[in-house]
Enzyme design. Structure first.
Site, mmCIF file in Angstrom:
data_model
loop_
_atom_site.group_PDB
_atom_site.id
_atom_site.type_symbol
_atom_site.label_atom_id
_atom_site.label_comp_id
_atom_site.label_asym_id
_atom_site.label_seq_id
_atom_site.Cartn_x
_atom_site.Cartn_y
_atom_site.Cartn_z
ATOM 1 N N GLU A 41 4.458 -36.926 -36.543
ATOM 2 C CA GLU A 41 3.995 -35.920 -35.776
ATOM 3 C C GLU A 41 2.560 -35.515 -35.829
ATOM 4 O OE1 GLU A 41 6.981 -34.772 -34.289
ATOM 5 O OE2 GLU A 41 6.349 -32.391 -33.407
ATOM 6 N N GLU B 123 13.310 -32.569 -44.928
ATOM 7 C CA GLU B 123 12.122 -32.708 -44.642
ATOM 8 C C GLU B 123 11.731 -31.301 -43.848
ATOM 9 O OE1 GLU B 123 11.275 -36.121 -42.590
ATOM 10 O OE2 GLU B 123 12.540 -37.257 -43.724
ATOM 11 N N LEU C 137 16.681 -34.795 -31.611
ATOM 12 C CA LEU C 137 17.777 -34.294 -32.839
ATOM 13 C C LEU C 137 18.381 -33.249 -32.094
ATOM 14 C CD1 LEU C 137 15.519 -34.097 -35.843
ATOM 15 C CD2 LEU C 137 17.141 -36.078 -35.308
ATOM 16 N N LYS D 22 10.432 -29.387 -40.728
ATOM 17 C CA LYS D 22 10.210 -30.040 -39.174
ATOM 18 C C LYS D 22 8.807 -29.672 -38.616
ATOM 19 C CE LYS D 22 12.899 -30.023 -34.856
ATOM 20 N NZ LYS D 22 11.572 -29.888 -34.087
ATOM 21 N N LYS E 32 18.495 -35.283 -43.133
ATOM 22 C CA LYS E 32 18.865 -36.730 -42.827
ATOM 23 C C LYS E 32 19.482 -37.462 -43.848
ATOM 24 C CE LYS E 32 14.092 -37.407 -40.643
ATOM 25 N NZ LYS E 32 13.073 -37.920 -40.627
ATOM 26 N N CYS F 74 8.670 -7.144 -4.220
ATOM 27 C CA CYS F 74 7.692 -6.658 -3.131
ATOM 28 C C CYS F 74 7.948 -7.454 -1.597
ATOM 29 C CB CYS F 74 6.385 -7.078 -3.716
ATOM 30 S SG CYS F 74 5.065 -6.959 -2.155
ATOM 31 N N CYS G 144 0.231 -3.941 -3.829
ATOM 32 C CA CYS G 144 -0.102 -3.999 -2.288
ATOM 33 C C CYS G 144 0.329 -2.645 -1.852
ATOM 34 C CB CYS G 144 0.148 -5.034 -1.672
ATOM 35 S SG CYS G 144 1.936 -5.370 -1.237
HETATM 36 S S1 IVH Z 1 12.977 -37.404 -37.333
HETATM 37 C C1 IVH Z 1 15.793 -39.809 -34.898
HETATM 38 N N1 IVH Z 1 11.509 -35.934 -38.783
HETATM 39 O O1 IVH Z 1 11.490 -33.273 -33.930
HETATM 40 C C2 IVH Z 1 15.001 -39.012 -35.656
HETATM 41 N N2 IVH Z 1 11.218 -35.558 -36.451
HETATM 42 O O2 IVH Z 1 13.725 -32.543 -32.501
HETATM 43 C C3 IVH Z 1 14.113 -38.332 -34.879
HETATM 44 N N3 IVH Z 1 9.961 -33.667 -35.937
HETATM 45 O O3 IVH Z 1 10.981 -35.667 -31.622
HETATM 46 C C4 IVH Z 1 12.945 -37.522 -35.384
HETATM 47 N N4 IVH Z 1 9.295 -33.198 -37.738
HETATM 48 O O4 IVH Z 1 8.932 -34.769 -33.010
HETATM 49 C C5 IVH Z 1 11.978 -36.381 -37.535
HETATM 50 N N5 IVH Z 1 10.396 -34.502 -40.327
HETATM 51 C C6 IVH Z 1 10.668 -34.811 -38.973
HETATM 52 C C7 IVH Z 1 10.159 -34.305 -38.005
HETATM 53 C C8 IVH Z 1 10.545 -34.396 -36.711
HETATM 54 C C9 IVH Z 1 9.133 -32.888 -36.697
HETATM 55 C C10 IVH Z 1 10.005 -33.691 -34.375
HETATM 56 C C11 IVH Z 1 10.023 -34.925 -33.773
HETATM 57 C C12 IVH Z 1 11.352 -35.092 -32.835
HETATM 58 C C13 IVH Z 1 11.649 -33.590 -32.890
HETATM 59 C C14 IVH Z 1 13.440 -33.738 -32.690
#
Ligand code: IVH
Length: 721
Positions: free
Chosen positions: A219, A112, A81, A114, A334, A470, A455
């Site tokens: 994840e 959502e 992302l 992360k 998203k 050093c 040293c």
């Molecule tokens: S969506 C194309 N949703 O963040 C969509 N990713 O920076 C890609 N991640 O590799 C992923 N929470 O490991 C999505 N709610 C979430 C997420 C999430 C963590 C991580 C995931 C991805 C990374 C991208």
């Protein structure tokens, strides 16, 4: 009931209880009752081995695997992302989306958490978990199925009886536990819009078993309580503790012995689907369906409208962050409607329909006890702050870098000050500056030492460099730091050769330089004489050293510690030259041809390989049996003798994967266009390279045109395995 029927009943029952316990956090039976069911199944299966199935809960205990992790190609690529820092960048994202969709209307987003862990793709075939794969380079990842099977929140079979019933208990009972109940539709007060009626979108057949192939992404995280428990256990056993839950989770997933993974108490939080039949018309609906199929799905996510809704959600999450039971590093936004997502499409980097809002670095106040000077692997002498331990950015920090003397003076940091400490993501913690109002008296301004603190050799500044070094190449601190890097996890990954052993072996004269690592086996007797070194740990160490001899070429190059050659640069070099020999004999021009290697790095690499001392070092390593494994073989001579350049964004491949393809077809991938370039592959956003190609009359193809040069057979051979 026949043993087969009883086994089937027990499997379903045990998985139902696993789901109740690990996903819904609402157990119905005691641990002892659960153990009885489990033991009965183990007994039946050991009496009738033919009754053992791959989705049996007895497969969750783990086994010891031999060799490296096999690789697996994702059916749909795992994109990454783009990041947004601050409200402004979220606004810009929203504007881009509306512009691309040609609308002034507010967009419906699904926002959502992360999760801060490690992404995993689960492939179900006919509803049964077949493969679990790490993200890898997004196209191909490592197969970690035995490890994934130990995670109780990963269904081994989708939508079994138990999961369907679970929904009937109502959302109230779930309280604030945070996990969305399966089978219910409520999402909380905020926006239930865009929700789908599961009764109509998920056909009954899908609920019991999903036909064909389905990839589920999510994840793997370690909850804070599991992290603390694991660290308590490690500390009690005198072992090194994990720095943060993400490292702990990622280490656990890369275990060769999945019995260790099983003990780590990991959780899989689902967030999307990859290949397979669409589960719902929206992202929110997809997550609802995933919950229904038995996955753990967090309920903090919400449908929100427009930029105002997004910012409100982000700030709410920022406030709840410290109270969440696991770590997050931002919010993922998203576009909710999957058709709109398709319309927006993706670039090689990531989708245009999503963005990751990253939280600002966390800061904390603490006392700076003292400033000491540390000697690094290149001899750099840098100031380090010894701090009163403070919890910031998910870890306890007791040391932080002060970069260099200039920075130190500019910030006016002094011993005894109350300072602001900051840590963002993986970044090394740093001291932002002092809180001057809290300074007591007038402590002296720190001075840079004139001799090496380790040293006592003189230290000197190279022309134009702020950092002092050093001057003694044999400085024990430098050698120790070099060895530490050499053996570290991302380099040669020699388990058992950590900080403590390195210092001890140096003191005992058992180690003197990098090659001496591979001479340790001749000093077994002396090792045995060391206190606390048992037979077993010596054997383990020596076999880890043997294994390290054939680590991939890129890791070996990274381990050498050449200036400016990080993990990524080492990969580029290995991919381009494919053998140590080829790299050793490469001249400056040849080095410059490597994608992403600029003049400064090329110069540094050339210099490194030319130094007699380093040549001797390499020769000694090779004599001692070090033989880095070379990247995969060439499968055809389709592009033999041709140099190909990629520019702009590619839709189907990462740049790295495309270049790899060229190399495996006998060609060379270069970073810049010249009259010797056979052709240029240009995607959207191509710039100066395109102009240069036109100037040199180099043919230009788009990605489709490039792919058309490869036969189906060849493509399958290249990416199938
Ligand atoms: S969506 C194309 N949703 O963040 C969509 N990713 O920076 C890609 N991640 O590799 C992923 N929470 O490991 C999505 N709610 C979430 C997420 C999430 C963590 C991580 C995931 C991805 C990374 C991208």
């Amino acid at each position: 009931m026949s043993p087969a029927e009883r086994a089937a009943y027990l499997r379903a029952e045990i998985e139902r209880h696993n789901h109740l316990y690990y996903v819904l956090e609402r157990p119905e039976i005691s641990d002892t009752e659960f153990d009885h069911l489990f033991r009965e199944l183990v007994e039946i299966e050991s009496a009738h081995p033919d009754l053992k199935t791959p989705d049996s809960p007895t497969q969750r205990v783990g086994t010891l695997a031999a060799g490296a992790f096999p690789s697996h190609r994702h059916a749909a690529p795992m994109l990454s992302l783009d990041n947004a820092f601050g409200d402004e960048e979220v606004r810009a994202f929203d504007e881009r989306v509306r512009k691309a969709l040609g609308t002034e209307d507010e967009i419906e987003y699904y926002a959502e958490l992360k999760f801060d862990g490690l992404s995993l793709s689960l492939t179900y075939v006919g509803g049964v978990l077949e493969t679990a794969t790490t993200r890898g380079d997004g196209v191909t990842g490592e197969v970690v199925t035995p490890n994934a099977k130990t995670i109780r929140s990963i269904p081994l079979r989708l939508g079994t009886e138990g999961h369907r019933d679970a929904g009937t208990k109502g959302l109230e009972e779930l309280g604030n536990e945070g996990l969305r109940d399966s089978g219910t539709q409520g999402l909380g007060e905020l926006g239930t819009e865009g929700q789908v009626d599961l009764g109509t979108t998920v056909p009954p057949s899908l609920r019991s078993s999903v036909p064909g192939l389905l990839e589920i992404r999510g994840e793997v995280v370690m909850f804070k309580d599991a992290f603390e428990a694991a660290n308590r256990e490690l500390a009690a056993a005198g072992q090194q503790v994990f720095v943060n839950p993400r490292n702990a989770a990622s280490g656990a997933m890369r275990q060769k012995d999945s019995r260790i993974t099983a003990k780590r108490n990991l959780t899989f939080l689902a967030y999307s689907q990859g290949a397979g039949p669409r589960l719902a018309p929206t992202q929110s609906g997809t997550l609802q369906t995933l919950a229904d199929l038995g996955f753990a799905v967090r309920q903090e996510a919400h449908c929100v409208k427009g930029i105002a809704g997004l910012l409100e959600f982000i700030h709410e999450v920022e406030a709840m962050r410290p109270n969440l039971p696991f770590g997050i590093d931002g919010v993922v936004i998203k576009v909710n409607d999957l058709d709109l997502q398709d319309a927006l499409g993706s670039t090689a980097r990531g989708p245009r329909w999503a963005i990751a809002y990253k939280f600002a670095a966390e800061q904390a106040l603490t006392k700076l006890n003292s400033i000491f000077w540390s000697v690094g692997r290149t001899g750099a002498v840098t100031p380090v702050a010894d701090l009163e331990p403070v919890f910031v950015g998910g870890v306890t920090v007791s040391r932080a870098t002060l970069h260099n003397i200039e920075d130190l003076r500019r910030k006016d940091v002094r011993e005894g000050d109350t300072v602001i400490v900051q840590r963002a993501g993986d970044v090394i913690p740093e001291v932002v500056g002092p809180v001057l109002e809290k300074r007591v008296g007038n402590p002296p301004i720190p001075e840079e030492p004139t001799e090496c603190p380790e040293c006592q050799a003189p230290i000197a500044h190279r022309p134009g460099e702020v950092i002092a070094r050093c001057t003694n190449k044999a400085c024990p601190a430098q050698v120790a730091a070099k060895l530490r890097h050499f053996a570290s996890r991302t380099a040669l990954d020699i388990e058992g050769l950590g900080d403590k052993s390195i210092l001890r072996f140096l003191e005992e004269g058992l180690l003197t330089d990098l090659p001496s690592v591979f001479e340790l086996k001749e000093k077994r007797e002396r090792l045995e004489g060391l206190e606390g070194m048992g037979e077993l740990s010596i054997s383990n160490l020596l076999s880890a050293i043997e294994t390290a001899k054939t680590r991939p070429l890129d890791r070996f190059l990274f381990a050498l510690g050449i200036r400016f050659v990080g993990e990524k640069g080492a990969k580029d070099l290995a991919r381009h030259f494919r053998s140590l020999d080829a790299l050793r004999t490469a001249d400056y021009e040849a080095l410059l041809e490597v994608q992403d290697i600029g003049p400064r790095t090329a110069g540094e690499i050339q210099e490194w390989f030319e130094e007699t001392e380093n040549q001797q070092l390499l020769d000694r390593l090779l004599e001692l049996g070090v033989a880095p494994s070379e990247p995969e073989a060439v499968v055809s001579d389709l592009f033999a003798g041709q140099t190909i350049v990629f520019t702009g964004k590619l839709e189907r491949f990462s740049r790295e994967a495309a270049e790899d393809l060229v190399i495996r077809l006998g060609g060379k991938a270069a970073g810049s266009v010249s009259k010797n370039t056979a052709f240029l592959v240009a995607g959207p956003g191509a710039g100066s390279k395109l102009a240069k190609a036109e100037e040199h009359k180099v043919p230009v193809y788009d990605e489709e045109g490039f792919l058309a040069m490869l036969s189906e057979d060849l493509l399958a051979q290249l990416v199938g395995g």
